[in-house]
Design a protein around this motif. Structure first.
Motif, mmCIF file in Angstrom:
data_model
loop_
_atom_site.group_PDB
_atom_site.id
_atom_site.type_symbol
_atom_site.label_atom_id
_atom_site.label_comp_id
_atom_site.label_asym_id
_atom_site.label_seq_id
_atom_site.Cartn_x
_atom_site.Cartn_y
_atom_site.Cartn_z
ATOM 1 N N THR A 108 39.550 45.739 46.770
ATOM 2 C CA THR A 108 40.563 45.022 46.006
ATOM 3 C C THR A 108 41.965 45.435 46.438
ATOM 4 O OG1 THR A 108 39.084 44.928 44.098
ATOM 5 C CG2 THR A 108 41.424 44.510 43.693
ATOM 6 N N GLN A 109 42.794 44.460 46.807
ATOM 7 C CA GLN A 109 44.199 44.699 47.150
ATOM 8 C C GLN A 109 45.022 44.622 45.866
ATOM 9 O OE1 GLN A 109 45.952 44.814 50.515
ATOM 10 N NE2 GLN A 109 47.614 45.489 49.159
ATOM 11 N N VAL A 110 45.662 45.718 45.509
ATOM 12 C CA VAL A 110 46.453 45.748 44.278
ATOM 13 C C VAL A 110 47.876 45.295 44.605
ATOM 14 C CG1 VAL A 110 47.184 47.147 42.311
ATOM 15 C CG2 VAL A 110 45.055 47.700 43.519
ATOM 16 N N PRO A 111 48.430 44.387 43.831
ATOM 17 C CA PRO A 111 49.764 43.856 44.151
ATOM 18 C C PRO A 111 50.867 44.884 43.934
ATOM 19 C CG PRO A 111 49.013 43.030 42.022
ATOM 20 C CD PRO A 111 47.848 43.760 42.632
ATOM 21 N N LEU A 112 51.971 44.683 44.654
ATOM 22 C CA LEU A 112 53.132 45.574 44.531
ATOM 23 C C LEU A 112 54.026 45.115 43.378
ATOM 24 C CD1 LEU A 112 54.190 46.405 48.195
ATOM 25 C CD2 LEU A 112 53.069 47.883 46.534
ATOM 26 N N ARG A 113 53.473 45.163 42.182
ATOM 27 C CA ARG A 113 54.259 44.933 40.979
ATOM 28 C C ARG A 113 54.883 46.249 40.534
ATOM 29 N NH1 ARG A 113 49.623 41.806 37.424
ATOM 30 N NH2 ARG A 113 49.202 40.064 38.871
ATOM 31 N N PHE A 114 55.750 46.165 39.520
ATOM 32 C CA PHE A 114 56.340 47.373 38.970
ATOM 33 C C PHE A 114 55.221 48.271 38.436
ATOM 34 C CE2 PHE A 114 58.250 49.803 35.457
ATOM 35 C CZ PHE A 114 59.207 50.502 36.184
ATOM 36 N N GLY A 115 55.134 49.498 38.973
ATOM 37 C CA GLY A 115 53.968 50.334 38.773
ATOM 38 C C GLY A 115 53.639 50.679 37.337
ATOM 39 N N LYS A 116 54.646 51.024 36.544
ATOM 40 C CA LYS A 116 54.380 51.483 35.182
ATOM 41 C C LYS A 116 53.852 50.381 34.281
ATOM 42 C CE LYS A 116 57.596 55.382 35.115
ATOM 43 N NZ LYS A 116 58.860 55.928 34.581
ATOM 44 N N LEU A 117 53.940 49.136 34.714
ATOM 45 C CA LEU A 117 53.442 48.026 33.908
ATOM 46 C C LEU A 117 52.150 47.436 34.466
ATOM 47 C CD1 LEU A 117 56.809 46.232 33.031
ATOM 48 C CD2 LEU A 117 55.446 47.770 31.589
ATOM 49 N N ILE A 118 51.578 48.071 35.483
ATOM 50 C CA ILE A 118 50.285 47.625 36.009
ATOM 51 C C ILE A 118 49.169 48.142 35.106
ATOM 52 C CG2 ILE A 118 48.623 47.938 37.890
ATOM 53 C CD1 ILE A 118 50.910 47.898 39.845
ATOM 54 N N ASP A 119 48.273 47.264 34.704
ATOM 55 C CA ASP A 119 47.112 47.676 33.915
ATOM 56 C C ASP A 119 46.038 48.162 34.885
ATOM 57 O OD1 ASP A 119 45.048 48.109 32.189
ATOM 58 O OD2 ASP A 119 44.848 46.029 31.525
ATOM 59 N N TYR A 120 46.091 49.454 35.197
ATOM 60 C CA TYR A 120 45.172 49.983 36.208
ATOM 61 C C TYR A 120 43.742 50.078 35.692
ATOM 62 C CZ TYR A 120 46.328 54.336 33.709
ATOM 63 O OH TYR A 120 46.553 55.303 32.752
ATOM 64 N N ARG A 121 43.524 49.840 34.405
ATOM 65 C CA ARG A 121 42.160 49.804 33.874
ATOM 66 C C ARG A 121 41.487 48.446 34.087
ATOM 67 N NH1 ARG A 121 45.360 52.411 30.201
ATOM 68 N NH2 ARG A 121 44.930 54.637 29.908
ATOM 69 N N ASP A 122 42.247 47.465 34.520
ATOM 70 C CA ASP A 122 41.721 46.119 34.748
ATOM 71 C C ASP A 122 41.074 46.081 36.135
ATOM 72 O OD1 ASP A 122 41.195 43.451 35.159
ATOM 73 O OD2 ASP A 122 43.179 42.744 34.557
ATOM 74 N N ALA A 123 39.746 46.109 36.166
ATOM 75 C CA ALA A 123 39.033 46.161 37.443
ATOM 76 C C ALA A 123 39.264 44.914 38.281
ATOM 77 C CB ALA A 123 37.543 46.366 37.196
ATOM 78 N N SER A 124 39.520 43.772 37.641
ATOM 79 C CA SER A 124 39.772 42.552 38.404
ATOM 80 C C SER A 124 41.097 42.637 39.156
ATOM 81 C CB SER A 124 39.778 41.335 37.477
ATOM 82 O OG SER A 124 40.879 41.389 36.579
ATOM 83 N N LEU A 125 41.992 43.474 38.691
ATOM 84 C CA LEU A 125 43.301 43.639 39.321
ATOM 85 C C LEU A 125 43.333 44.816 40.289
ATOM 86 C CD1 LEU A 125 46.339 42.769 39.388
ATOM 87 C CD2 LEU A 125 46.708 44.466 37.565
ATOM 88 N N CYS A 126 42.673 45.918 39.904
ATOM 89 C CA CYS A 126 42.808 47.175 40.656
ATOM 90 C C CYS A 126 41.507 47.697 41.241
ATOM 91 C CB CYS A 126 43.404 48.251 39.747
ATOM 92 S SG CYS A 126 45.081 47.892 39.173
#
Length: 288
Positions: A108-126
């Motif tokens: 999974t490629q995680v997007p370069l969004r603002f880091g502190k607002l990334i939901d890293y628990r979302d497996a579909s995203l991260c």
């Protein structure tokens, strides 16, 4: 901590977390969320500032060399071939340098969004964030630096610069999954400090010439950004415990190794006091 794999799982996890929090923790987390949105708008970020002064000397001087260098060289060569060990993944073919914002387990490629607002628990995203973070802790950097220190083979030192240079390029402050967790910053700082000394610290041949000085400047800029991030983003309340202890340790190591900015002494005092306090709080008289 359990990491839900679905959006419904995220909602269940959030519901359990809210039930476990008191009013003070909810207020503190709301304040942190507001700060994150302000930082996304550019308020409160670490601003570029020129370092001044000398870095700290190694904790052990001279650094020992009385080891068989070949096991270290073999481990470094494996990294240079692009193979990494990450939990159950042994010899994962990730390339050198690897793609730092890609979860090695799921691709999974995680997007370069603002880091502190990334939901890293979302497996579909991260994907599986634990695997991505493990790679980005830079244990492999220490292995390469050890091989250079013991063998003097320049390819290992050059590989350290290539690895870090690719990380600085692919993980710009404060974007992406590697700008979300203070504990990950802290562990990375400890490994950077070890590698810094093994590579020769201020006298490292990697800093020779204009290109070397540019690399040194980029590394020190990232160090300051890491220290700034941790100092303003400590784990508190129900998220504290080993996370808070590790964050304070990493900030202390980083600020002591590179005491080069006006904030450095404040970071040292903040981290030392917190680390000493948590050592007593988190260890019972019977040693548990």
């Amino acid at each position: 901590m359990e990491r839900p794999a679905t959006r419904m799982g995220n909602l269940r996890w959030l519901s359990r977390r809210l039930r476990a929090m008191g009013a003070a923790e909810i207020a503190w987390r709301s304040k942190q969320l507001s700060r994150a949105y302000l930082e996304r708008a550019g308020v409160g970020l670490a601003r570029p500032r020129q370092p001044s002064g000398r870095c700290a000397r190694p904790w052990v001087s001279p650094l020992p060399r009385g080891f068989d260098p070949e096991p270290y060289a073999a481990a470094a060569d494996r990294i240079l071939s692009g193979r990494f060990d990450l939990f159950a993944m042994r010899g994962a073919p990730l390339g050198f340098p690897p793609r730092w914002n890609v979860d090695p387990k799921t691709g999974t490629q995680v997007p370069l969004r603002f880091g502190k607002l990334i939901d890293y628990r979302d497996a579909s995203l991260c994907g599986d964030i634990k695997y991505l973070w493990e790679l980005n802790r830079h244990l492999e950097l220490v292995t390469l630096a050890q091989a250079w220190h013991l063998t003097g083979r320049r390819r290992y030192a050059d590989a350290c610069r290539e690895l870090l240079g690719s990380w600085f390029e692919q993980c710009p402050y404060p974007l992406g999954p590697n700008w979300t967790s203070s504990l990950e910053h802290a562990i990375r700082l400890v490994n950077w400090a070890l590698a810094w000394h093994l590579l020769g610290a201020e006298d490292s041949p990697l800093f020779d010439g204009d290109a070397g000085q540019a690399f040194r400047a980029a590394w020190l800029r990232a160090v300051r950004e890491h220290c700034h991030f941790i100092a303003g983003w400590f784990s508190r309340f129900s998220s504290a415990n080993n996370h808070l202890l590790g964050e304070q340790a990493g900030l202390l190591v980083g600020a002591l190794t590179w005491p080069l900015w006006p904030e450095s002494q404040r970071w040292i005092e903040l981290a030392r006091a917190g680390f000493e306090r948590e050592c007593l709080v988190q260890n019972a008289p019977d040693g548990v």
